[in-house]
Design a protein around this motif. Structure first.
Motif, PDB file in Angstrom:
ATOM      1  N   GLU A 383      50.317  40.205  47.837  1.00  0.00           N
ATOM      2  CA  GLU A 383      49.959  41.378  47.026  1.00  0.00           C
ATOM      3  C   GLU A 383      49.603  42.557  47.917  1.00  0.00           C
ATOM      4  OE1 GLU A 383      46.860  40.848  43.988  1.00  0.00           O
ATOM      5  OE2 GLU A 383      47.992  39.064  43.398  1.00  0.00           O
ATOM      6  N   ALA A 384      48.997  42.238  49.055  1.00  0.00           N
ATOM      7  CA  ALA A 384      48.580  43.306  49.974  1.00  0.00           C
ATOM      8  C   ALA A 384      49.709  43.720  50.907  1.00  0.00           C
ATOM      9  CB  ALA A 384      47.379  42.844  50.784  1.00  0.00           C
ATOM     10  N   LYS A 409      37.002  41.208  47.505  1.00  0.00           N
ATOM     11  CA  LYS A 409      37.095  40.692  46.145  1.00  0.00           C
ATOM     12  C   LYS A 409      35.818  39.973  45.711  1.00  0.00           C
ATOM     13  CE  LYS A 409      40.541  38.274  43.326  1.00  0.00           C
ATOM     14  NZ  LYS A 409      41.841  37.588  43.403  1.00  0.00           N
TER      15      LYS A 409
ATOM     16  N   SER B 174      41.216  45.800  41.758  1.00  0.00           N
ATOM     17  CA  SER B 174      42.021  45.799  42.973  1.00  0.00           C
ATOM     18  C   SER B 174      41.100  45.729  44.171  1.00  0.00           C
ATOM     19  CB  SER B 174      42.866  47.075  43.037  1.00  0.00           C
ATOM     20  OG  SER B 174      43.342  47.246  44.339  1.00  0.00           O
ATOM     21  N   GLN B 177      41.932  48.431  46.943  1.00  0.00           N
ATOM     22  CA  GLN B 177      41.503  49.809  46.718  1.00  0.00           C
ATOM     23  C   GLN B 177      40.082  49.891  46.171  1.00  0.00           C
ATOM     24  OE1 GLN B 177      45.075  50.021  44.570  1.00  0.00           O
ATOM     25  NE2 GLN B 177      45.659  51.970  45.464  1.00  0.00           N
TER      26      GLN B 177
END
Lengths: 527, 287
Positions: A383-384, A409, B174, B177
């Protein structure tokens, strides 16, 4: 004379006369000065001739050979605060710095991580000779000080005890240092970011490790290290583990085969253990249930990185489980969380001291420890924008990046990554029964760097033989390992951590040599 | 060796007499002042043409809009579909951080509801910054500590709940970000949309929005504003047993949660309607 001059200048101030007057005035001033100097010299001589009022209050003990027992309580610098104001007490410490100025002498007394300012001034009870003597004591000498504690109106920024200072009554040298030091303790303790001020290079520090270790930062680092070892032992003992000792001289390589140091062993060769794994597993096969060991581990890897040492302290554990290897993952996770909590609660002073020289973000963790699975990590990386295959091992930069993603996260610096691809694990790793590509293995990370690698081990000799053949390993070389499971062995899993690496990552330091008291790497075997 | 050309041209360059040449705006009037009838006709015609072009463009646009609307209606949704703006898919994992002293009960209730429909793994952790022990036992909501969970990857969704010292309930969207959804009501709204259970009817959706915003206001408002908001809720409840109608809906849950957080117990007792509503909603909650 002044009057004369004035009258002259008032009457007729001719150029010549003015010059003459000026010269005369200068002469007079010089004469007066000389006279003053002479007077002062006379006074000094007179003083020297005077009996020393401080005699018996300073000097050197000479070489201490335990000639007598002294009944005297020595106080700790750490415990000095405003509560002990106006009490007279004895302290022993090192002379950290001293500055003599005329009739006064300021010095800092340092004891391990803590320091306090002391003042000595010429007075009715303190002679000029005594101040002179104290000013001449070499830095880093060990001295006994008898002093009255006084509170200070302004905080003393340069010392750890900021609210009090010592008004010195007696000073005795217990052990003098040489005048020339290879490095200044103050410089060695300075943060790298302090622009313009002298710092000491890493190699100079390591060459003069005894002096370098005296900095309050190092005093704190090795206390934290001891704390981690203690917490590891305490927690595992409480969970029913047995501490064992494993041999360090072994006949064959325990893991893989390369990267071992060879030592001559009478008429043949032997090797230095690069992991206590085989012996841990043998202890499990011998029904010890849960075992751990703390000891030196040797790796002959020629890698000169910030996180590799050729000799380090391994904290290893192995545990028999009942039905699922997550019982072990769970135990190790609990051990880490308990360790972090112990450090957070009991080592605040040390961590604060270390942060002064090496600033780092405080270590964050979740309770219970966060457990992610390898496919999740892969999808997070993808995803990154990182290209990575399903069965690829994590490269060091990817590990670091994943660490940052996980921190962003979940806001944790510690996590467990479970279910590694079978292809990247050693032959003795138990494959996942539900997914042929995965294995029952796990890594644990601190601040994005791997600190523990572990797995459920295959405890069946036939299956182990099959897996070893699959990996292309000569069965004869690992016969002893396979044979140890022939007489029944409980299912078990375990792992090992490097003490130095855990300390380094917990404190957010940038080099493992900062957490090894006498580091060994490919380029250094001394001191 | 070299054949050279003359640099200067033989003809004399015309030098400009001013910097910019402009049309004389007066000349039209002064020089050709009386415009002929033909000229007038031509200009009127061109104007007509331009206007016709604009009208035809507008008509084409109208047809497009109609066809677009018809398309939506034929696909089974009435009126404006809210989710068409951007397709939001159910995320594989959601991470919610919440202060242990102010648990987001409505959110927990919603997650429990999702659990009954989908394969959801709920795990909870305590962050090292949390100073208080949580006043809710999450295992009652079907949450596990991670250790009990055997596999994570075969679930539809993983809900990670972290007790942490923070002002507002937050959900990380996210991590790269650092985009977060802040506040319980907003997270509930997001989850409703993601699950497709947000009202499709624009009117109903705006009413829902209004109540969710009221809940946010209630949390953020000052004391003086609070009383007016409470009055508003009380007035509405005097006509209907629940905010969402006859049954407890998400609006009720979110408002109730905001209510428990902000309005003191005495105040709620004072108002009979509110008290009844509170206890009715509470009976629906797993405590």
């Amino acid at each position: 004379m002044e009057d004369k001059e004035n009258s002259k200048s008032e009457n007729q101030p001719s150029k010549n006369a003015l010059k003459k007057a000026q010269k005369e005035a200068e002469k007079a001033a010089k004469k007066a000065q000389r006279k003053l100097e002479q007077q002062a010299g006379d006074a000094a001589v007179a003083e020297a001739e005077q009996p020393d009022v401080s005699a018996g209050c300073y000097g050197s003990y000479g070489l201490m050979r335990s000639a007598e027992k002294v009944d005297r309580v020595l106080h700790e610098v750490e415990k000095l605060d405003s509560t002990c104001a106006d009490t007279e007490l004895w302290l022993r410490g090192r002379l950290h710095t001293s500055r003599a100025k005329g009739k006064q002498c300021f010095f800092v007394l340092r004891q391990q991580q803590f320091s306090v300012q002391a003042v000595l001034a010429v007075s009715e009870t303190t002679s000029r000779q005594m101040v002179k003597f104290v000013a001449a004591i070499t830095k880093e000498s060990i001295i006994d000080v008898c002093a009255v504690v006084k509170t200070t109106p302004n905080k003393i920024e340069s010392c750890s005890q900021q609210d009090v200072e010592l008004h010195v009554k007696q000073v005795w040298v217990a052990s003098a240092s040489e005048a020339r030091l290879p490095l200044q303790i103050e410089d060695a303790a300075r943060p790298d970011t302090d622009d313009g001020l002298a710092t000491v290079g890493a190699d100079v520090k390591l060459d003069n490790r005894i002096l370098d270790l005296r900095t309050s930062t190092n005093q704190a680092i090795y206390r934290v290290e001891a704390g981690i070892m203690r917490l590891f032992r305490e927690h595992l003992t409480k969970e029913g583990f047995v501490e064992i000792n494993t041999p360090k001289i072994i006949s064959a390589a325990s893991e893989g085969g390369a990267n071992v140091f060879t030592v001559s062993y009478f008429k043949t060769n032997a090797y230095l253990a690069q992991s206590p794994q085989l012996y841990k597993q043998m202890a499990i096969a011998a029904d010890f249930g849960k075992v751990f060991t703390v000891g030196g581990v040797f790796r002959a890897e020629d890698s000169n990185t910030h996180r590799h040492l050729t000799e380090f302290v391994g904290l290893d554990m192995e545990m028999a489980f009942n039905y699922h290897y997550h019982e072990v993952v769970d135990t190790i996770g609990r051990m880490f969380v308990n360790m972090f909590k112990g450090l957070r609660d009991n080592f605040q002073t040390e961590i604060a001291t270390i942060n002064k020289q090496y600033p780092a973000e405080p270590f964050k963790f979740l309770e219970p420890a966060l457990r992610l699975e390898f496919p999740e990590a892969v999808s997070m990386l993808r995803e990154a924008g990182v290209e990575i295959g399903d069965e690829d091992d994590l490269s060091t930069p990817n590990e670091k990046f994943l660490g940052r993603l996980v921190k962003a996260k979940y806001d944790t610096d510690f996590y467990i990554l479970d279910k590694y691809p079978l292809a990247v694990r050693p032959f003795y790793t138990m494959p996942d029964p539900n997914n042929p590509k995965q294995s029952n293995s796990y890594d644990m990370f601190m601040r994005g760097e791997e600190i523990l690698s572990g797995a459920q081990r295959i405890h069946d000799p036939n299956y182990l033989t099959e897996r070893a053949t699959h990996h292309g390993i000569d069965i004869q070389t690992i016969k002893a390992y396979i044979d140890s499971f022939r007489y029944g062995c409980p299912p078990h899993a375990g792992g090992g951590i490097g003490l130095e690496r855990v300390v380094m990552l917990y404190l957010g330091l940038d080099n493992i040599r900062k957490t090894s008291m006498f580091p060994r790497d490919p380029k250094r075997v001394t001191p | 060796m070299y054949h050279m050309k003359p640099v200067m041209s033989a003809t004399v360059e015309q030098l400009p007499t001013c910097m910019y040449k402009m049309k004389n705006i007066y000349s039209e009037w002064s020089d050709s002042a009386p415009a002929t009838k033909d000229d007038l006709l031509i200009s009127a015609e061109s104007l007509l043409q331009r206007q016709n072009a604009v009208i035809s463009k507008l008509e084409a646009l109208q047809i497009k809009i109609n066809s677009a609307l018809e398309g939506h209606q034929s696909s089974g949704n009435s009126a404006l579909n809210l989710s068409t703006t951007k397709e939001i898919v159910l995320p594989k994992e959601i991470v919610i951080t919440c202060n242990p002293t102010v648990p987001a009960r409505a959110l927990l209730q919603m997650i429990t509801n999702i659990k009954s429909e989908k394969k959801v793994l709920c795990v909870f952790y305590t962050h090292n910054s949390a100073k208080h022990t949580p006043c809710l036992d999450l295992s009652k909501y079907g949450f596990q500590t991670d250790i009990q969970a055997v596999t994570r990857c075969d679930k539809d969704m993983v809900v990670t709940w972290i007790w942490k010292e923070c002002d507002e309930c937050e959900m990380m969207i996210s991590p790269i970000q650092q985009i977060k959804i802040v506040n319980e009501a907003n997270i509930c709204r997001y989850l409703l949309r993601v699950l497709g259970s947000y009202p499709n009817d624009a009117a109903a959706a705006s009413i829902m929005d209004q109540w969710l915003d009221t809940a946010t206001d209630l949390v953020k408002a000052r004391n003086s504003e609070k009383t007016s908001t409470v009055e508003k809720i009380s007035n509405y409840l005097s006509k209907s047993s629940f905010i969402s109608g006859n049954n407890v809906g998400v609006e009720d849950l979110v408002l109730h949660s905001a209510f428990m957080r902000t309005v003191s117990a005495e105040q709620s007792i004072k108002d009979k309607v509110l008290r009844q509503w509170c206890s009715a909603v509470s009976s629906h909650l797993i405590l």
